[in-house]
Design a protein around this motif. Sequence first.
Motif, mmCIF file in Angstrom:
data_model
loop_
_atom_site.group_PDB
_atom_site.id
_atom_site.type_symbol
_atom_site.label_atom_id
_atom_site.label_comp_id
_atom_site.label_asym_id
_atom_site.label_seq_id
_atom_site.Cartn_x
_atom_site.Cartn_y
_atom_site.Cartn_z
ATOM 1 N N SER A 255 -24.017 -52.706 -11.833
ATOM 2 C CA SER A 255 -25.420 -53.047 -11.567
ATOM 3 C C SER A 255 -25.490 -54.309 -10.700
ATOM 4 O O SER A 255 -26.422 -54.495 -9.917
ATOM 5 N N PRO A 355 -29.573 -56.089 -16.610
ATOM 6 C CA PRO A 355 -30.867 -55.648 -16.050
ATOM 7 C C PRO A 355 -32.072 -55.915 -16.948
ATOM 8 O O PRO A 355 -33.209 -55.952 -16.459
ATOM 9 N N TYR A 359 -35.655 -57.317 -15.202
ATOM 10 C CA TYR A 359 -36.912 -56.581 -15.189
ATOM 11 C C TYR A 359 -37.846 -56.804 -16.362
ATOM 12 O O TYR A 359 -39.015 -56.510 -16.281
ATOM 13 N N ALA B 409 -36.429 -50.430 -12.082
ATOM 14 C CA ALA B 409 -35.149 -50.391 -11.366
ATOM 15 C C ALA B 409 -35.152 -49.248 -10.348
ATOM 16 O O ALA B 409 -34.765 -49.432 -9.189
ATOM 17 N N HIS B 417 -28.771 -50.233 -12.061
ATOM 18 C CA HIS B 417 -29.468 -51.062 -13.044
ATOM 19 C C HIS B 417 -30.057 -50.186 -14.146
ATOM 20 O O HIS B 417 -29.966 -50.515 -15.336
#
Lengths: 426, 426
Positions: A255, A355, A359, B409, B417
């Motif tokens: 990632s 991740p 996010y 993502a 991700h």
Amino acid sequence: MKWLTGNTKEILTALNEEAKLTQVDNQKVEEQVRQIIQEVIQNGDQALKAYSKKFDQVTLQDLSISKETIDLAYQRVEIEVIKALEAAKENIVSYHQKQKQHDFMDTEQKGVLRGQLVLPLARVGVYVPGGTAAYPSSVLMNVLPAKIAGVKEIIMVTPPSDEGIPDVILAAAKIAGVDKIFQVGGAQGIAALAYGTETVSKVDKIVGPGNIYVATAKKQVFGTVGIDMIAGPSEIGILADEIANPVYIAADLLSQAEHDTLARAILITNSPNLATQVEKEIVRQLATLPRKQIAEQAIQNHGRIIIVATIEEMFTIMNEIAPEHLEVQLTDPISYLHEIKNAGSIFLGEYASEPVGDYFSGTNHVLPTSGTAKFYSPLGVYDFVKYSQVTYYTKEALADAKDAITILARKEGLEAHARAVECRFN
Amino acid sequence: MKWLTGNTKEILTALNEEAKLTQVDNQKVEEQVRQIIQEVIQNGDQALKAYSKKFDQVTLQDLSISKETIDLAYQRVEIEVIKALEAAKENIVSYHQKQKQHDFMDTEQKGVLRGQLVLPLARVGVYVPGGTAAYPSSVLMNVLPAKIAGVKEIIMVTPPSDEGIPDVILAAAKIAGVDKIFQVGGAQGIAALAYGTETVSKVDKIVGPGNIYVATAKKQVFGTVGIDMIAGPSEIGILADEIANPVYIAADLLSQAEHDTLARAILITNSPNLATQVEKEIVRQLATLPRKQIAEQAIQNHGRIIIVATIEEMFTIMNEIAPEHLEVQLTDPISYLHEIKNAGSIFLGEYASEPVGDYFSGTNHVLPTSGTAKFYSPLGVYDFVKYSQVTYYTKEALADAKDAITILARKEGLEAHARAVECRFN
């Protein structure tokens, strides 16, 4: 993936040599950027439009994006994306609110008041890169801490394009509460924010990532305005023991690797067996990745597996690397928190996949890269305030301080300083 | 002193024009500095010694100053100066201790831990200028906040001289708790701290004022190490009404003016009568000042008296100037605190003469200059720490977050991700 083995000193030396090789001299870019900035200072909007034509092949009538355009873009974005951005916003706000600082006043000394005010910056510029990849999450990460700090006006600039600014970027700007958006990118966008033009107001500080022209321009205007750190390629460092899950580790390394061919993905482990499994998993997972080419090149050139004997060595080496993201996939990860000296964002345990920070969790994803976590912090509310000191003295308190002040002032040869105090007692 | 009158807009326009004239292009210096830095990177100590010979006319055997030399210097300093430095230290420490920040942990969300660690920088470099004026007070101001932050090693560099480093500088370094002192100045001193040599250890951050070569070098190494703000000429802004004391105001303006011919001293008042008296006082007090020539030139070129109609206008204009030092010599000064948006250090009332902050009160005297108080802060403990974010998620918490993460993502085109999260549930 390249393996590094040996004692701590040998590994650190090898890593240092690699770091030296990546240092670039960009004198040519600096000269170009210097000229662009001068041109914008002298010709304002006209220069911005000329550069947009030259660099972005776009002929602009209007630099600013209207509220109507923004609202229409917002409406075109899929509802589940809007909802996800709103959920991310909620977490970003709740985390960053904890960073808010307060004034203090110290009245311990008789007749003396000493304090510190925390004051928001008045106007902030946020640079949002253009190009193929649109990152609405970064818009939230750059704008929301400024809002929480109390910044009155947030101005976004982003490169123009014949297809217009991506809808999701405009939607994120609306959700985050950006006040004005101008379509101007590159060094000219930074110059406009730093010096102001007829249309773009001069700001106090510029944040946000960009290409080499943007980064160089930010460095050149540093001092005229504040800037955030200069972002380099993304990095992840993972510490793992023999019971860690190689599937998760490989996925998290990838990632990071898919961002950029220069992205660094580093695993440090005391288990050669785990390392071998992670390598196999990387090959397996790479096969079906849309950004396979980028990730593969990053893993080949900048991926590292470092084998050490002890967990202590893991931390010694990782603290020297000072990674942007650090995952601790060790048994009982929280027990190692005090070993970490340098890392932008720390992820503990096997479910805190990196991740989640990019996010959702609400911690900031604008982080110090390339080892700068030794001295830089994640972007935060503290980046959008500044402090003022406050001092009040009564005549009696000044009388007590007089001798020390005049002795030091005269020792430094600054007679007027001494007299400024003495004249209060004549 | 030059008088400025008119409405707020006219005055701000005039001040802006003046500010533009003082912007200098120092491309030649930048090129020289770039070469010096490269030379230090390549030849280390040898380059430092060669530059000391070239620029300081000193042939050095040893770059470092021994503990013996420091102790002897300390013993030669007058006891009342040592006592004054110790008194200043006590106040600096007690003020800066209030700036200490603490880790936080947020556990409001089920299965989620989000936190922020406050970690000290490991090693800091302090630049101390050489030349005719030795400022021991600045040594305390730069070093003590780093000590309070918990920095493990503080390295001081200062230009060599045939007469040796001034005793009082070495004494101040000893009092402040500097760990190592090297006699190397200019751009080469900054390069040594930023990149390290055989003798000088690479630091994480460089603070301290210097001439144009030092300032340019700091700007160039910014990113490789952290730096504090780039210091410009000193400034004072005074707000005064008709009942303020012209003797005190003139003395405080002169205490700023004696620093440097480029120093700015600005009075804003609603009383032309007071302004006239202040001008007369300046002439009277100047006559017997040892640094008359410097102060006179500063007052003539950069001294300003601004006459306004209302107290509100005073603050509007002064907030735009964003002075390094701000004195509020108005009736009931504390009642105006909320009007101040931009100022490095604020002095309230007629007994908080600015030199009290330079030498004694304990607030820092390393302050943002040239209007940069709009976005920079006084030097403080916060300059010597950095933050790390901490995130922990349980599997259940990650399950709740999964959709938002994968939607965003994929919207950003970062499939790896999304998969990093999803693979935890396969």
